[in-house]
Scaffold this active site. Structure first.
Site, PDB file in Angstrom:
ATOM      1  CG  PHE B 128      -1.941   1.138   1.099  1.00 47.47           C
ATOM      2  CD1 PHE B 128      -3.018   1.050   0.231  1.00 47.47           C
ATOM      3  CD2 PHE B 128      -1.749   2.315   1.793  1.00 47.47           C
ATOM      4  CE1 PHE B 128      -3.911   2.116   0.083  1.00 47.47           C
ATOM      5  CE2 PHE B 128      -2.639   3.384   1.657  1.00 47.47           C
ATOM      6  CZ  PHE B 128      -3.710   3.283   0.796  1.00 47.47           C
ATOM      7  CG  ASP B 197      -0.602  -1.419   7.085  1.00 51.70           C
ATOM      8  OD1 ASP B 197      -1.701  -1.577   7.654  1.00 51.70           O
ATOM      9  OD2 ASP B 197      -0.383  -0.495   6.281  1.00 51.70           O
ATOM     10  CE1 TYR B 222      -9.834   4.383   5.558  1.00 53.96           C
ATOM     11  CE2 TYR B 222      -8.674   5.635   7.236  1.00 53.96           C
ATOM     12  CZ  TYR B 222      -8.720   5.091   5.974  1.00 53.96           C
ATOM     13  OH  TYR B 222      -7.653   5.248   5.136  1.00 53.96           O
ATOM     14  CE  LYS B 223      -8.051   0.455   4.796  1.00 49.78           C
ATOM     15  NZ  LYS B 223      -8.532   0.990   3.510  1.00 49.78           N
ATOM     16  NE  ARG B 369     -10.320  -2.573  -2.355  1.00 48.77           N
ATOM     17  CZ  ARG B 369      -9.735  -1.854  -1.387  1.00 48.77           C
ATOM     18  NH1 ARG B 369      -8.527  -2.188  -0.959  1.00 48.77           N
ATOM     19  NH2 ARG B 369     -10.312  -0.803  -0.884  1.00 48.77           N
TER      20      ARG B 369
END
Lengths: 372, 372
Positions: B128, B197, B222-223, B369
């Site tokens: 990422f 991560d 926030y996921k 995705r």
């Protein structure tokens, strides 16, 4: 005194704004310099961001309003642009992001990178701790050298080794004001850059970063800007430094093309390169309400009222024969929106006042601080 | 297929939890891996923090509940302690603060300080972006050296120069899982530390940092944790490193005694030293609701349902004769809670699905995705 206070209230052009804040019954709040009061409009804005933007819009809210989004992607710039006129900056020079501490780190590091061969960051002994600690963090990495001087000796400490002068415009403890223009000039003459911490200035008194020729500034969102506890902070970079600005917290939101997902970092063209991670949308929403309200009232009017209130307060103390040692400058044009008193029992005094519904705060070791 | 889906719904032990989230009518939301849905309980929590804690409590809310406060001062530790069991850590090893990006910077720098003489931070090409950019930020300061390897060649790239191996447990693009224990062991054998991560793992699948012997971790709020757009992130440091941990973002909230206001920085004894500026209370409040709800449902059950759903989805595609190139591992125990498909028109596909109320996302250049 009560008569005089009533007469002042009756003639106060800002009196109507009292109803725009949710202050509890029976409380006299003299601590907006620690946490600004809740604007009533915050309720509706937070309900909107939670229900409509997050709950219903979901990821679509990152888009611009033109395509049905809520504009989350540009919030940091948009709110920065609204803070800009409060500090005498252009809209494209300010961004709302991270905390004051994190923004200090970015800009101290950026200043050091702009002054190769110099490592000294000069500040005042007794400056707000986080300002000094962020210099220390870079010092521990071998990138900076912290130098502290007493307020009166700052000018002579500005030698050819100084990369950056970092000062807080209004001192958090005494409320004393620095002459921003004069110190910025002195720093520039020594070949140094200047970073102003406006945490105790923004929204409380007029600030003119352009007139002072300032290079960088940071400021707090949860004090006079009424953005809520731990609100996002802001950062200012004079446009002349944008092209060369390199800050180390190179997160994906500061990238020129965050959604290209490339392996290599390329900074966004302007102030957006100060962003790091994903913007805190809930906190930014509350901050925007506070900024809008303060801008509507106007910093000049707020400052005039604050000065009048603090002068009246001192006058009342005199009339009542209360002898408290004033740690703030006597002249109201030489201090920010606070009065600080030194007392060996300042902590107990502060607690006793809070118990009576008069909320100020205590700053170790011996300061009772009242915000106006 | 519709019959089969209905039968699954009828037998689903988690079906009741659907009503605990505010999902819009007519939307099939397959993007909780970008922004988690809104828990209904968030409304009341946000009203409480805004009205009662901020509006009425004002600065008193920083205090502990025992003296009438709202415990804002300890929120970061308290919520960290609730995230800990979701990632196989002890409560005192996790803190909720800043963004994932900022936490990456702190921990990469801390790892480099723990491995003097080594400068290489090894990661995977295509990791990422923010993970790679934060290494680059330290590289530009001369403190780190970024080394990227393909996934299959990571082990051979682990030589005596590597200070830190930084990987994302579940790949954001393909969903592919790393073997956390094996790679941590390999890094330790090379004398390097490991930073995981967990942004695409936490709250989605069981993670056991202790069993893997991990040194550091960061993750996103926030996921899957449903903390709201741009929610605060978290950081983990194994207790064995606490005493020696030095991170450069030494703000006042990471100080051993923040309210002593001393000029010199002294780190808080434990994980609290990872804090930097004042905690974002509004964002943390929403995060706590999400964490509580995910913990109540249970990561094992969520993961089992996610695997079943993604397998059923692939089965349906087969039945319908839809030929899409799967970029994710076929075996559901080798991927996180997502399915990624490669298609030259992935962007258009994603837009067309969203227009029909099926929300997934596009990841450049060619990935559609879908989160389950």
């Amino acid at each position: 005194m009560v008569e005089a206070a009533r007469a002042r209230d009756a003639a106060d052009p800002l009196a109507g704004y009292r109803a725009r804040f949710a202050l509890p019954e029976g409380v006299i709040y003299l601590d907006g310099n620690s946490l600004g009061a809740l604007p009533l409009a915050t309720r509706a804005a937070m309900a909107r961001v939670i229900e409509r933007e997050w709950g219903e819009g979901l990821i679509r809210s990152w888009n611009t309003p033109e395509v049905g989004g809520a504009g989350w992607f540009d919030m940091a710039s948009r709110i920065g642009g609204k803070i800009a006129p409060l500090v005498g900056a252009a809209p494209q020079e300010v961004i709302a992001c991270d905390s004051t501490s994190v923004n200090l780190f970015k800009l101290i590091a950026a200043a050091l990178a702009l002054r190769p061969g110099r490592k000294v960051v000069l500040s005042e002994a007794g400056n707000f701790p986080t300002d000094l600690y962020m210099i220390a963090g870079l010092e521990a990495q071998g990138l900076a050298e912290r130098r502290l001087a007493e307020r009166a000796r700052l000018a002579e400490a500005l030698d050819g080794e100084v990369a950056l002068l970092l000062l807080t415009h209004v001192h958090y403890r005494t409320g004393e004001l620095f002459d921003m223009a004069a110190l910025t000039r002195a720093a520039h003459e020594a070949g140094a850059l200047v970073l102003w911490d406006l945490s105790h200035s923004t929204g409380a008194l007029p600030v003119d970063l352009h007139a002072a020729g300032a290079d960088f500034a940071v400021g707090c969102g949860y004090k006079y800007l009424c953005g809520g506890p731990g609100a996002p902070a802001f950062a200012f970079v004079a446009e002349r430094h944008h092209a060369d600005l390199r800050q180390p917290l190179t997160g994906w939101f500061g990238h020129a093309a965050p959604f290209a997902f490339s392996d290599d970092y390329a900074p966004a063209p302007g102030i957006e390169r100060l962003q790091c991670g994903t913007p805190p949308v809930l906190g930014l929403t509350a901050l925007e309400v506070g900024v809008d309200l303060i801008a509507e009232i106007g910093v000049e009017r707020l400052h005039a009222k604050s000065r009048a209130l603090s002068e009246f307060f001192l006058e009342c103390l005199g009339t009542l024969g209360v002898a408290l040692e004033l740690a703030s400058p006597v002249a109201s044009d030489q201090r920010g929106s606070q009065l600080s008193f030194r007392h060996p029992e300042a902590y107990a005094l502060c607690q006793a006042l809070i118990a009576r519904g008069v909320i100020g705060d205590f700053r170790a070791p011996d300061v009772l601080r009242l915000g106006f």
